[in-house]
Design an enzyme around this catalytic site. Sequence first.
Site, PDB file in Angstrom:
ATOM      1  N   LYS A  94      50.083 -21.540  46.855  1.00 28.82           N
ATOM      2  CA  LYS A  94      48.756 -22.109  46.608  1.00 28.82           C
ATOM      3  C   LYS A  94      48.771 -23.532  47.149  1.00 28.82           C
ATOM      4  O   LYS A  94      49.833 -24.143  47.278  1.00 28.82           O
ATOM      5  CB  LYS A  94      48.481 -22.116  45.094  1.00 28.82           C
ATOM      6  CG  LYS A  94      47.044 -22.168  44.726  1.00 28.82           C
ATOM      7  CD  LYS A  94      46.395 -20.797  44.594  1.00 28.82           C
ATOM      8  CE  LYS A  94      44.929 -20.917  44.241  1.00 28.82           C
ATOM      9  NZ  LYS A  94      44.274 -19.626  44.070  1.00 28.82           N
ATOM     10  N   GLY A 194      30.989 -20.211  33.895  1.00 25.69           N
ATOM     11  CA  GLY A 194      31.213 -20.538  35.308  1.00 25.69           C
ATOM     12  C   GLY A 194      30.529 -19.498  36.173  1.00 25.69           C
ATOM     13  O   GLY A 194      30.982 -18.360  36.280  1.00 25.69           O
ATOM     14  N   GLY A 196      29.841 -19.619  39.535  1.00 24.73           N
ATOM     15  CA  GLY A 196      29.996 -19.985  40.944  1.00 24.73           C
ATOM     16  C   GLY A 196      30.043 -18.728  41.793  1.00 24.73           C
ATOM     17  O   GLY A 196      29.385 -17.732  41.508  1.00 24.73           O
ATOM     18  N   VAL A 198      32.306 -16.372  42.210  1.00 26.94           N
ATOM     19  CA  VAL A 198      32.726 -15.130  41.536  1.00 26.94           C
ATOM     20  C   VAL A 198      31.811 -14.832  40.354  1.00 26.94           C
ATOM     21  O   VAL A 198      31.345 -13.705  40.178  1.00 26.94           O
ATOM     22  CB  VAL A 198      34.194 -15.230  41.050  1.00 26.94           C
ATOM     23  CG1 VAL A 198      34.614 -13.936  40.370  1.00 26.94           C
ATOM     24  CG2 VAL A 198      35.131 -15.543  42.201  1.00 26.94           C
TER      25      VAL A 198
HETATM   26  P1  NAD Z   1      33.347 -21.862  42.239  1.00 25.84           P
HETATM   27  O1  NAD Z   1      33.754 -23.260  42.484  1.00 25.84           O
HETATM   28  O2  NAD Z   1      32.445 -21.189  43.203  1.00 25.84           O
HETATM   29  O3  NAD Z   1      32.677 -21.729  40.782  1.00 25.84           O
HETATM   30  C1  NAD Z   1      33.160 -22.370  39.674  1.00 25.84           C
HETATM   31  C2  NAD Z   1      31.949 -22.604  38.755  1.00 25.84           C
HETATM   32  O4  NAD Z   1      32.449 -23.085  37.504  1.00 25.84           O
HETATM   33  C3  NAD Z   1      30.972 -23.651  39.297  1.00 25.84           C
HETATM   34  O5  NAD Z   1      29.651 -23.167  39.214  1.00 25.84           O
HETATM   35  C4  NAD Z   1      31.191 -24.855  38.369  1.00 25.84           C
HETATM   36  O6  NAD Z   1      30.035 -25.635  38.197  1.00 25.84           O
HETATM   37  C5  NAD Z   1      31.601 -24.165  37.090  1.00 25.84           C
HETATM   38  N1  NAD Z   1      32.362 -24.998  36.165  1.00 25.84           N
HETATM   39  C6  NAD Z   1      33.318 -25.922  36.431  1.00 25.84           C
HETATM   40  N2  NAD Z   1      33.762 -26.468  35.276  1.00 25.84           N
HETATM   41  C7  NAD Z   1      33.076 -25.867  34.276  1.00 25.84           C
HETATM   42  C8  NAD Z   1      33.079 -25.988  32.869  1.00 25.84           C
HETATM   43  N3  NAD Z   1      33.890 -26.846  32.251  1.00 25.84           N
HETATM   44  N4  NAD Z   1      32.247 -25.203  32.149  1.00 25.84           N
HETATM   45  C9  NAD Z   1      31.415 -24.332  32.749  1.00 25.84           C
HETATM   46  N5  NAD Z   1      31.361 -24.171  34.092  1.00 25.84           N
HETATM   47  C10 NAD Z   1      32.177 -24.927  34.825  1.00 25.84           C
HETATM   48  O7  NAD Z   1      34.735 -21.040  42.072  1.00 25.84           O
HETATM   49  P2  NAD Z   1      34.938 -19.467  42.217  1.00 25.84           P
HETATM   50  O8  NAD Z   1      35.405 -19.180  43.607  1.00 25.84           O
HETATM   51  O9  NAD Z   1      33.790 -18.744  41.649  1.00 25.84           O
HETATM   52  O10 NAD Z   1      36.214 -19.251  41.278  1.00 25.84           O
HETATM   53  C11 NAD Z   1      36.098 -19.259  39.865  1.00 25.84           C
HETATM   54  C12 NAD Z   1      37.465 -19.073  39.225  1.00 25.84           C
HETATM   55  O11 NAD Z   1      38.035 -17.825  39.670  1.00 25.84           O
HETATM   56  C13 NAD Z   1      38.497 -20.136  39.631  1.00 25.84           C
HETATM   57  O12 NAD Z   1      39.357 -20.376  38.549  1.00 25.84           O
HETATM   58  C14 NAD Z   1      39.283 -19.488  40.753  1.00 25.84           C
HETATM   59  O13 NAD Z   1      40.591 -19.996  40.871  1.00 25.84           O
HETATM   60  C15 NAD Z   1      39.299 -18.055  40.276  1.00 25.84           C
HETATM   61  N6  NAD Z   1      39.488 -17.084  41.354  1.00 25.84           N
HETATM   62  C16 NAD Z   1      38.609 -17.058  42.400  1.00 25.84           C
HETATM   63  C17 NAD Z   1      38.791 -16.123  43.401  1.00 25.84           C
HETATM   64  C18 NAD Z   1      37.817 -16.024  44.555  1.00 25.84           C
HETATM   65  O14 NAD Z   1      37.853 -15.024  45.268  1.00 25.84           O
HETATM   66  N7  NAD Z   1      36.931 -16.989  44.729  1.00 25.84           N
HETATM   67  C19 NAD Z   1      39.862 -15.233  43.362  1.00 25.84           C
HETATM   68  C20 NAD Z   1      40.727 -15.279  42.255  1.00 25.84           C
HETATM   69  C21 NAD Z   1      40.525 -16.216  41.263  1.00 25.84           C
END
Ligand code: NAD
Length: 366
Positions: A94, A194, A196, A198
Amino acid sequence: MVSDILTPEQLKKANPVFGQLSFDDHEQILFCNDKDTGLKAIIGIHNSVLGPALGGTRMWQYANEWEALNDVLRLSRGMTYKSAITGLNLGGGKAVIIGDAKTQKNPALMRRFGEFVNGLSGKYITAEDVGMETSDMDIVREVTPYVTGISESLGGAGNPSPITAYGVFMGMKAAAKYKFGSDDLENRSVLVQGIGHVGESLVEHLTNDGAKVIIADINEARLEAVSAKYGASIYRGNDLYSEAVDIYAPCALGATINDDTINKIQAKVIAGAANNQIANESVHGKILQQKGIVYAPDFLINAGGIINCYAEIEKFGKAEIMRKTENIYNTTLEILNNADKNSMTTLDAALTIAKNRIEERKNKNS
Ligand code: NAD
């Protein structure tokens, strides 16, 4: 110099890297610094027994460098077990870039980061994580072949987030089957923290399945937009963990199951996308087990994204991506049943399978 700040005795005790709590026999840690672009990044390679260490790059405004190091150590370790349990020939790695993705990310910084990745000659392969877009990976691709999650127009498998969300949905359904006797989520209340990349895609699956979806985020504009699009209700309270919902889906950052929250959690199932949801695996994992809260291990159910990235390396298409991701349902159910049978936490049950696969390969290679 650190030796000017700390006494020799303090320095001996500090063990700033190998002595970290989150250090878990990581193979290699690379600190990347570039004055011209302002890049400050850390690449962590936890284990490469099963193959090159693949894992996304996170850009985040860490409170300090210590926090960034801790994050990369925890995240890269999680990737090792994620790939192992999913049956992929990949190790765990990572990267974290220290900074605000909204204001400090630019093409020159991403290219410089790509050059550092390239310098590892394929031992580490990057992809997107929080704070990154497919377009950022396309820029990294200009300087290194060791990147996945690039645009379909450039021959990549595209944004992994929808596939991750689908895998989480599969894992959640399996956990519901185990806990409630049915994987039908109709009328089940699900709190998605959250929304975002995902989280939003997960909300879509849940809505289509008839679940009662509640969303929480620190981004007000996203809350309004996602609520309007899917009809999800917005959580407006100030004690999210005490909310009496059927399922809690952490999809923001990690460690939300911690000393402060563990005794508040009312959900009967925890299944979400965030990496490293449990702050202290042995302590909090055990408490969840004692409370009868079913925890679907994060690194197991959020593996859809890495499957999507792996497809770029192994050159398999969408149908195989979906088949492998759908299989998260079976693996999750198997692990929840195993944990029950062996009176283990679900996390330990999953880790045991992942570690055994690595050990077997190590023995075969030696
Ligand atoms: P992203 O940045 O698109 O979304 C994260 C969301 O969480 C944002 O909307 C942000 O405003 C919100 N957020 C941040 N802090 C917060 C809080 N304290 N309370 C509420 N909301 C909060 O990220 P993503 O790509 O959707 O990934 C989300 C999680 O899934 C991460 O932990 C990431 O490591 C994990 N993940 C993502 C993937 C992927 O394919 N994108 C794969 C495996 C794991």
